[in-house]
Design an enzyme around this catalytic site. Structure first.
Site, PDB file in Angstrom:
ATOM      1  N   SER A  82       4.161   2.554  -6.981  1.00  0.00           N
ATOM      2  CA  SER A  82       4.403   2.185  -5.161  1.00  0.00           C
ATOM      3  C   SER A  82       4.138   2.893  -4.150  1.00  0.00           C
ATOM      4  O   SER A  82       4.105   2.975  -3.384  1.00  0.00           O
ATOM      5  CB  SER A  82       5.183   0.798  -5.302  1.00  0.00           C
ATOM      6  N   HIS A 113      -1.903  -0.573  -8.209  1.00  0.00           N
ATOM      7  CA  HIS A 113      -0.897  -1.258  -7.088  1.00  0.00           C
ATOM      8  C   HIS A 113      -0.510  -2.674  -6.781  1.00  0.00           C
ATOM      9  O   HIS A 113      -1.553  -3.105  -6.274  1.00  0.00           O
ATOM     10  CB  HIS A 113      -0.636  -0.654  -6.344  1.00  0.00           C
ATOM     11  N   GLU A 169      -4.155  -2.560  -4.261  1.00  0.00           N
ATOM     12  CA  GLU A 169      -4.829  -1.129  -4.167  1.00  0.00           C
ATOM     13  C   GLU A 169      -5.303  -0.614  -5.893  1.00  0.00           C
ATOM     14  O   GLU A 169      -4.181  -0.269  -6.081  1.00  0.00           O
ATOM     15  CB  GLU A 169      -3.479  -0.935  -3.694  1.00  0.00           C
ATOM     16  N   ASN A 188       2.329   0.730   2.044  1.00  0.00           N
ATOM     17  CA  ASN A 188       3.467   1.682   2.472  1.00  0.00           C
ATOM     18  C   ASN A 188       3.394   2.533   3.448  1.00  0.00           C
ATOM     19  O   ASN A 188       4.377   2.888   3.899  1.00  0.00           O
ATOM     20  CB  ASN A 188       4.403   1.934   0.762  1.00  0.00           C
TER      21      ASN A 188
END
Length: 505
Positions: free
Chosen positions: A123, A144, A156, A194
């Site tokens: 991540s 991800h 992702e 993120n």
């Protein structure tokens, strides 16, 4: 490029919650799956746990018994990594440690066929760095998933510098075939979610630190006005402050200390105290038997509001007029600059300035600023702030009008941008910078925030609804108020505004 055929063997390394979830997703999509963990018995235990979860779905009528048997039959725990040699795709979901992951990838490169795809569920680590030094770095790609993998839609697909675009496309199509909503991302710190989601936490932590309101009130505003599933404080309590704070620090460090990603001292204090949220029994809120969530603050008045004046178009707040009409408020409309007047009070959508500053600069007496709402027709709560010279009587008149519309009214301190508007503007700003820097497309970034963290609307779509120019004005005013680079507007917003272009063009 097409998705991997369902008969292609998928190997998953790491039998924790994420690895087991990924294995379940692949098996449900029809793939034979081998699950490996270097802890003896962990893979078998995880497969048994998956079977129990499938059993609960059968009990609820959400899965046929024969489907459960078929999925479980496709899951094979293995005790030696050599058993993965015939895999077509290997997905590692082990500890977030660069050297450990690089060592594993080197081992897999020597073990598996040259055309085997090596995917990392990292991540936060750079896919470019993970692949560096391998003989076939083009085979390495990020895949991800979000926790829990069987339920969360987003994947992702992350390319490093050496990643073969065709392999990324294969994984993108494979994720779609698995029932997921994939997005393409470039390997930069935080990838899409993120990175772009950082302001959701950061701005609310700052609002709390600056005394805008308490946690319960700020959370209620994000839910009941902003349409978010959870507020920032209840969400970080759920994630765990050790995890959320570590991700923020990682992104902050990776961007060489860019203050847009600055960690919060409030959250650091919680981590230092061991108040990690739900898992420790206390974070911003208390958990456990007898713990009660404090109520959100609310303003009340006995004043009445039967008539108001709308001066010009109210922009994104225009639907509020229809809501007032539906509740019997008489509205006089006349030309103007987007103001709403009731009694002695002047109401306006926040533009990122302090209420007192705007009142002085624009010559507006008894000014009450209204926060952004996702849908002014459906919102159940709204935040307001007011200038220092607003009389209590004028404030009550404004509260009475909003109460007449069926809204709970919450007063917050006179801070720039209020709560929802400030949060959304900063999310849109970070999303715009991610587009500008080629991290992902506008469509993929909006999809990632909706599918990955359940935002009610993509940040860039929200900026277009508010107006790119208005969003830019809010950010300019925030930057002037604070004098910090944290609030610098993205060049993409300036360019789109100057060109009259949509962000999704």
């Amino acid at each position: 490029m097409q998705a991997l055929h369902s008969n292609a063997l998928v190997a998953v390394i790491g039998a924790g919650a994420m690895g087991a979830g990924i294995a379940q997703v692949a098996a449900q999509a029809g793939h034979p799956v081998k699950l490996y963990d270097n802890r003896p018995g962990a893979a078998a235990q995880a497969v048994a746990g998956i079977d129990r979860q499938l059993g609960r779905l059968v009990e609820k009528g959400k899965l046929a018994p024969e489907a459960r048997e078929a999925i479980s039959a496709r899951l094979q725990p293995v005790e030696a990594i050599e058993a993965l040699a015939d895999a077509r795709l290997v997905i590692e979901a082990i500890v977030e440690d660069l050297q450990v992951k690089q060592g594993l990838l080197r081992q897999l490169e020597g073990l598996c066929a040259p055309d085997c795809i090596l995917a990392s569920n990292t991540s936060s680590l750079s896919i470019t760095r993970l692949a560096a030094g391998l003989q076939r770095p083009q085979q390495v790609v990020g895949m991800h998933f979000f926790n829990p993998a069987p339920l969360m839609a987003l994947v992702e697909v992350v390319c490093g510098l050496a990643t073969d675009p065709g392999i990324a496309t294969t994984l993108y199509e494979t994720a779609r075939a698995w029932g997921k909503q994939p997005v393409h991302a470039r390997s930069t710190p935080g990838f899409i979610v993120n990175r772009v989601a950082r302001p959701f936490y950061a701005e609310n932590l700052r609002l709390l630190q600056e005394g805008a309101a308490d946690c319960a009130t700020l959370d209620a505003l994000l839910r009941e006005a902003g349409g978010f599933a959870m507020g920032a404080f209840e969400l970080t309590d759920l994630i765990g402050h050790d995890v959320n704070y570590a991700v923020t620090c990682s992104v902050f460090d990776a961007f060489y200390g860019d203050f847009r990603f600055q960690p919060s001292l409030l959250q650091k204090e919680l981590v230092d105290a061991g108040r990690l949220g739900r898992k420790s029994g206390q974070g911003f809120y208390r958990y456990g038997e007898g713990a009660e969530r404090p109520p959100a603050a609310e303003l009340h008045t006995l004043a009445s509001a039967e008539h108001c004046v709308a001066e010009g178009h109210l922009g994104v707040m225009q639907p509020l007029l229809e809501r007032l009409r539906d509740r019997g408020v008489a509205i006089t409309e006349r030309a103007g600059s987007g103001l709403l007047r009731v009694g002695d009070a002047t109401l306006a959508l926040s533009d990122g300035r302090l209420a007192s500053q705007r009142a002085r600069e624009d010559g507006l007496g008894n000014l009450v600023l209204i926060d952004l709402a996702l849908d002014y027709q459906a919102a159940t709560r709204i935040a307001i702030s007011w200038s220092a010279d607003t009389t209590p009587e004028a404030r009550d008149q404004a509260v009475a009008l909003l109460q007449r519309a069926g809204l709970r009214v919450t007063g917050v301190a006179d801070l720039p941008g209020l709560v929802v508007l400030r949060t959304v503007a900063m999310l849109a700003n970070e999303a715009a910078d991610a587009v500008l820097q080629g991290v992902g497309s506008a469509a993929d970034i909006d999809l990632a925030l909706c599918a990955g963290v359940n935002y009610p609307r993509g940040p860039l779509a929200w900026a277009e609804q508010i107006g790119v120019g208005y969003t830019l004005r809010v950010l300019d005013n925030l930057q002037r108020s604070y004098g910090e680079s944290r609030y610098r507007p993205s060049l993409l917003l300036r360019r789109s505004d100057a060109q009259g272009a949509r962000l999704h063009d």
